[in-house]
Each structure stands twice: as structure tokens, then as C-alpha cells.
Design a protein around this motif. Sequence first.
Motif, mmCIF file in Angstrom:
data_model
loop_
_atom_site.group_PDB
_atom_site.id
_atom_site.type_symbol
_atom_site.label_atom_id
_atom_site.label_comp_id
_atom_site.label_asym_id
_atom_site.label_seq_id
_atom_site.Cartn_x
_atom_site.Cartn_y
_atom_site.Cartn_z
ATOM 1 N N ARG A 220 -5.389 -1.473 -7.283
ATOM 2 C CA ARG A 220 -6.126 -0.204 -7.288
ATOM 3 C C ARG A 220 -5.085 0.899 -7.256
ATOM 4 O O ARG A 220 -4.146 0.855 -6.481
ATOM 5 C CB ARG A 220 -7.029 -0.101 -6.059
ATOM 6 C CG ARG A 220 -7.544 1.291 -5.695
ATOM 7 C CD ARG A 220 -8.659 1.740 -6.638
ATOM 8 N NE ARG A 220 -9.043 3.111 -6.399
ATOM 9 C CZ ARG A 220 -10.092 3.492 -5.694
ATOM 10 N NH1 ARG A 220 -10.849 2.584 -5.115
ATOM 11 N NH2 ARG A 220 -10.371 4.766 -5.574
ATOM 12 N N GLY A 221 -5.249 1.896 -8.072
ATOM 13 C CA GLY A 221 -4.325 3.017 -8.048
ATOM 14 C C GLY A 221 -4.964 4.271 -8.579
ATOM 15 O O GLY A 221 -5.899 4.213 -9.363
ATOM 16 N N VAL B 164 -3.765 6.799 -3.832
ATOM 17 C CA VAL B 164 -3.611 5.506 -3.169
ATOM 18 C C VAL B 164 -3.210 4.477 -4.209
ATOM 19 O O VAL B 164 -3.751 4.444 -5.312
ATOM 20 C CB VAL B 164 -4.932 5.066 -2.494
ATOM 21 C CG1 VAL B 164 -4.799 3.679 -1.904
ATOM 22 C CG2 VAL B 164 -5.354 6.062 -1.432
ATOM 23 N N GLN B 165 -2.261 3.629 -3.855
ATOM 24 C CA GLN B 165 -1.871 2.493 -4.682
ATOM 25 C C GLN B 165 -1.955 1.250 -3.793
ATOM 26 O O GLN B 165 -1.320 1.216 -2.736
ATOM 27 C CB GLN B 165 -0.440 2.683 -5.192
ATOM 28 C CG GLN B 165 0.020 1.649 -6.164
ATOM 29 C CD GLN B 165 -0.514 1.919 -7.561
ATOM 30 O OE1 GLN B 165 -0.830 3.046 -7.899
ATOM 31 N NE2 GLN B 165 -0.613 0.900 -8.362
ATOM 32 N N VAL B 166 -2.750 0.269 -4.201
ATOM 33 C CA VAL B 166 -2.934 -0.951 -3.416
ATOM 34 C C VAL B 166 -2.701 -2.159 -4.311
ATOM 35 O O VAL B 166 -3.201 -2.218 -5.428
ATOM 36 C CB VAL B 166 -4.358 -1.032 -2.817
ATOM 37 C CG1 VAL B 166 -4.531 -2.320 -2.020
ATOM 38 C CG2 VAL B 166 -4.661 0.172 -1.950
ATOM 39 N N SER B 167 -1.962 -3.118 -3.791
ATOM 40 C CA SER B 167 -1.746 -4.391 -4.465
ATOM 41 C C SER B 167 -1.985 -5.502 -3.440
ATOM 42 O O SER B 167 -1.346 -5.520 -2.389
ATOM 43 C CB SER B 167 -0.314 -4.465 -5.000
ATOM 44 O OG SER B 167 -0.011 -5.779 -5.417
ATOM 45 N N VAL C 283 0.846 -1.187 0.000
ATOM 46 C CA VAL C 283 0.000 0.000 0.000
ATOM 47 C C VAL C 283 0.882 1.237 0.000
ATOM 48 O O VAL C 283 1.845 1.304 0.760
ATOM 49 C CB VAL C 283 -0.911 0.032 1.253
ATOM 50 C CG1 VAL C 283 -1.714 1.329 1.311
ATOM 51 C CG2 VAL C 283 -1.829 -1.162 1.292
ATOM 52 N N GLU C 284 0.549 2.187 -0.867
ATOM 53 C CA GLU C 284 1.181 3.505 -0.820
ATOM 54 C C GLU C 284 0.080 4.535 -0.665
ATOM 55 O O GLU C 284 -0.892 4.546 -1.435
ATOM 56 C CB GLU C 284 1.992 3.780 -2.084
ATOM 57 C CG GLU C 284 3.237 2.943 -2.145
ATOM 58 C CD GLU C 284 4.197 3.386 -3.243
ATOM 59 O OE1 GLU C 284 3.925 4.380 -3.939
ATOM 60 O OE2 GLU C 284 5.224 2.718 -3.390
#
Length: 187
Positions: A82-83, A69-72, A57-58
Motif C-alpha cells: 500500500r502506498g 503512508v507506504q506499507v509492505s 512501514v513509512e
Amino acid sequence: MIHHVRPAMAGALAAALLAATPAAASTPGTAGPYTRTVEKGHVLACAGAEGGLRVDVELYENSAFGTHVQVSVRTAETAYLRGGETGGGLFDDGTISRKLVVEPEEETAGSSQTVAINGSYAPAGPRERVHEVYDEPFGQVVAKGWRTPLSAAVTVSALGQQVDLACDPAFAFDLRVRRPADSANRF
């Protein structure tokens, strides 16, 4: 650190920053007009794994350019991603709480999933002076101000599991940034 997600996040953030550049103000004694912004916000890059589930997560919030938001979320079979931009208020006076929908990387992999990101953050040391000069395709950018290290306790609930994340880097920032005025028109 998030290695496989970081380039995508950097590109998304750069595009958002370029698109949101405010109107130019001419600076006397310089080669051309510059845009000056005050940028305050937070950055957390977190990762963790548990029970065959890997989560990266960023979280990035900038008063001048919004929240990203960046989610992997990865299993042995599927990656959910998701980004991009998201609504503000991601960092709220020491707490983080956000639900997001992640999409499977492969169209045939299954349906969308909801992840919940929850946690807290607090200053973890004295603020540090920042003076960064770097080149971008549109010219030289100068950032001056302060960065405060943060300690963060973040968990993600995804695919029926809860994963505790370790966050590094984690900091708050308060910067005065100067960039070429026509940077938004170069891409």
C-alpha cells in the motif's frame, strides 16, 4: 531501514510535493520567483519481522503537502503493498493509530488484507538545527529550521500476527522551505 520500499516512497512524496506547490512569491534580489512554504510534520521509517512475516512501514505527515503512508507486508509466498496519500491526522499528539487495506503484489496471490498500525512517539533529545541545500530537476531547494529526534514504539497487526517495529529514522520537523516557483510545471 527500508531499502526496497524507500525509492517508491521518495517518488510518491516528490510527486505529491510538486503537485501541491503553492502560488509563487517573488523574492527581491534573486534570479527568479520562488515559492516559500512552512512545513511542519513527522517522519517514521519502521521495520520488523516475526513468525515468517516481514513488515516495513513509512509514515510521513507534512502540513504543506499532506499525509503519505507506504506499507509492505511480506510472507514467503506473497507480498502485500500500500502506498500513497492517506487522510490526515496520522500523528495525533503522541499516538499513531491507522487501519489500511494492503493489496497483494500479484493479482493471483489472494485477496486484500487489512493491517492496523498502532503506536506512540515522543521527543528523544534536543532539537537540531537544519540547513539543507539540494538540487532537484527543477532547481535548487533550500530548507532551514529544526528537526527533533523521536523515540517510537510501533506495532502492526497483519495476517493474524502482531509485529513490533523498530523505527529509524524517526523525527519531527519544522522547516521554512524555498523552491523555484515553476517547479510544479516542470513535470
